[in-house]
Scaffold this motif. Structure first.
Motif, mmCIF file in Angstrom:
data_model
loop_
_atom_site.group_PDB
_atom_site.id
_atom_site.type_symbol
_atom_site.label_atom_id
_atom_site.label_comp_id
_atom_site.label_asym_id
_atom_site.label_seq_id
_atom_site.Cartn_x
_atom_site.Cartn_y
_atom_site.Cartn_z
ATOM 1 N N GLY A 32 -15.017 -1.309 -27.707
ATOM 2 C CA GLY A 32 -14.477 -0.118 -26.860
ATOM 3 C C GLY A 32 -14.796 -0.647 -25.505
ATOM 4 N N GLN A 33 -14.977 -1.662 -25.034
ATOM 5 C CA GLN A 33 -15.153 -1.892 -23.808
ATOM 6 C C GLN A 33 -13.794 -1.719 -22.878
ATOM 7 O OE1 GLN A 33 -16.473 -4.010 -26.094
ATOM 8 N NE2 GLN A 33 -18.353 -4.586 -25.568
ATOM 9 N N THR A 34 -14.091 -1.096 -21.643
ATOM 10 C CA THR A 34 -12.562 -1.003 -20.945
ATOM 11 C C THR A 34 -11.776 -2.083 -21.095
ATOM 12 O OG1 THR A 34 -13.587 0.650 -19.700
ATOM 13 C CG2 THR A 34 -11.609 -0.358 -18.757
ATOM 14 N N ALA A 35 -12.305 -3.531 -20.725
ATOM 15 C CA ALA A 35 -11.462 -4.721 -20.784
ATOM 16 C C ALA A 35 -10.693 -4.922 -21.920
ATOM 17 C CB ALA A 35 -12.535 -5.862 -20.288
ATOM 18 N N ASP A 36 -11.400 -4.801 -22.968
ATOM 19 C CA ASP A 36 -10.644 -5.004 -24.267
ATOM 20 C C ASP A 36 -9.540 -3.984 -24.569
ATOM 21 O OD1 ASP A 36 -12.406 -6.911 -25.001
ATOM 22 O OD2 ASP A 36 -13.816 -5.606 -25.931
ATOM 23 N N VAL A 37 -9.911 -2.703 -24.319
ATOM 24 C CA VAL A 37 -8.790 -1.688 -24.396
ATOM 25 C C VAL A 37 -7.648 -1.922 -23.319
ATOM 26 C CG1 VAL A 37 -8.033 0.640 -24.236
ATOM 27 C CG2 VAL A 37 -10.317 0.064 -25.028
ATOM 28 N N VAL A 38 -7.740 -2.433 -22.219
ATOM 29 C CA VAL A 38 -6.681 -2.666 -21.230
ATOM 30 C C VAL A 38 -6.030 -3.860 -21.827
ATOM 31 C CG1 VAL A 38 -6.281 -3.317 -19.002
ATOM 32 C CG2 VAL A 38 -7.562 -1.586 -19.375
ATOM 33 N N ARG A 39 -6.860 -4.680 -22.236
ATOM 34 C CA ARG A 39 -6.193 -6.200 -22.931
ATOM 35 C C ARG A 39 -5.196 -5.764 -23.944
ATOM 36 N NH1 ARG A 39 -8.500 -11.467 -25.820
ATOM 37 N NH2 ARG A 39 -6.583 -12.845 -25.674
ATOM 38 N N GLY A 40 -5.703 -5.039 -24.816
ATOM 39 C CA GLY A 40 -4.906 -4.741 -25.967
ATOM 40 C C GLY A 40 -3.536 -4.092 -25.548
ATOM 41 N N PHE A 41 -3.409 -3.221 -24.396
ATOM 42 C CA PHE A 41 -2.236 -2.543 -24.124
ATOM 43 C C PHE A 41 -1.436 -3.476 -23.439
ATOM 44 C CE2 PHE A 41 -4.877 1.797 -24.399
ATOM 45 C CZ PHE A 41 -4.088 2.102 -25.448
ATOM 46 N N GLU A 42 -1.980 -4.306 -22.509
ATOM 47 C CA GLU A 42 -1.143 -5.256 -22.160
ATOM 48 C C GLU A 42 -0.512 -6.309 -22.989
ATOM 49 O OE1 GLU A 42 -4.191 -7.235 -19.678
ATOM 50 O OE2 GLU A 42 -3.585 -6.027 -17.787
ATOM 51 N N LEU A 43 -1.236 -6.490 -24.110
ATOM 52 C CA LEU A 43 -0.436 -7.277 -25.041
ATOM 53 C C LEU A 43 0.577 -6.667 -25.984
ATOM 54 C CD1 LEU A 43 -3.461 -9.177 -26.075
ATOM 55 C CD2 LEU A 43 -1.564 -10.148 -25.107
ATOM 56 N N GLY A 44 0.736 -5.316 -25.482
ATOM 57 C CA GLY A 44 1.790 -4.511 -26.323
ATOM 58 C C GLY A 44 1.426 -3.484 -27.234
ATOM 59 N N GLY A 45 -0.096 -3.189 -27.217
ATOM 60 C CA GLY A 45 -0.484 -2.250 -28.243
ATOM 61 C C GLY A 45 0.066 -1.137 -27.994
#
Length: 223
Positions: free
Chosen positions: A83-96
């Motif tokens: 749930g870290q912010t960096a993980d969430v942002v990366r997920g959305f950046e990859l098209g999540g």
């Protein structure tokens, strides 16, 4: 009924999710690692993916990246304990398309699945719309200006689309959060701030285009 590809290496959880989704009429394909999930995606072309992040062989982020190369719009919901912010942002950046944290309720997951499927089923707007000097290609997630194309992430394109639909009007922050994230929490609000900052940077070449904060309410795209 829609076909859901569930990629989850925790077998007990996968069986619970699969049984519950099937009881609601979905067809569910299950893979226990990212590579097997990618193979099933290529074979069956599912309507939506529910993908764990921490998996053997091929992790969920790498799987999503490869899926996005093949299909620009199929919804991808990350299902994970990270749930870290960096993980969430990366997920959305990859098209999540969405991010559901463990532990979760089946009702929440089903609601998010239905929301993403509804968004895909909504009639596609015109391919190109004018935002000042820019052309916004929402279906292909691009901003075009003077021969230059800025590729947007799935979530960036959705935020800009909401702003454009209410251009020159105030768009309530809570409305965006509810539509795109399914809830109006502080954490999701911080993620929205990140996307607004990026969109301002993408649009800065045209001084007539501004995304302004409306204190205590939300944002306004001024053209």
């Amino acid at each position: 009924m829609p076909t859901i590809l569930l990629v989850e290496d925790e077998l007990s959880l996968a069986l619970i999710v699969k049984d519950n989704l099937e009881s609601r009429g979905f067809t569910v394909l299950h893979a226990a690692d990212g590579q097997a999930g990618l193979d099933l995606f290529r074979q069956h072309d599912p309507d939506l993916l529910v993908v764990d992040v921490m998996m053997p062989v091929l992790d969920g982020f790498s799987l999503a990246e490869q899926v996005r190369h093949a299909h620009a719009t199929v919804p991808i919901i990350f299902l994970t304990a990270r749930g870290q912010t960096a993980d969430v942002v990366r997920g959305f950046e990859l098209g999540g398309s969405d991010y559901v944290r463990k532990p979760f309720s089946i009702e929440e997951l089903v609601a998010r699945i239905n929301a993403r499927l509804l968004a895909v089923a909504t009639p596609t707007p015109p391919a190109l719309v004018a935002i000042g000097q820019y052309q916004f290609d929402y279906p292909h997630q691009r901003l075009l200006r003077q021969g230059h194309a800025q590729t947007l992430t799935n979530r960036e394109a959705e935020v800009l689309q909401h702003l454009y639909q209410q251009r020159n009007q105030v768009l309530a922050r809570a409305e965006v959060l509810q539509a795109l994230w399914g809830d109006n929490t502080f954490f999701n609000g911080r993620s929205l701030d990140v996307y607004i900052t990026r969109l301002r940077r993408y649009l800065r070449a045209d001084a007539q285009v501004q995304i302004v904060n409306v204190r205590g309410i939300g944002y306004k795209l001024m053209l």
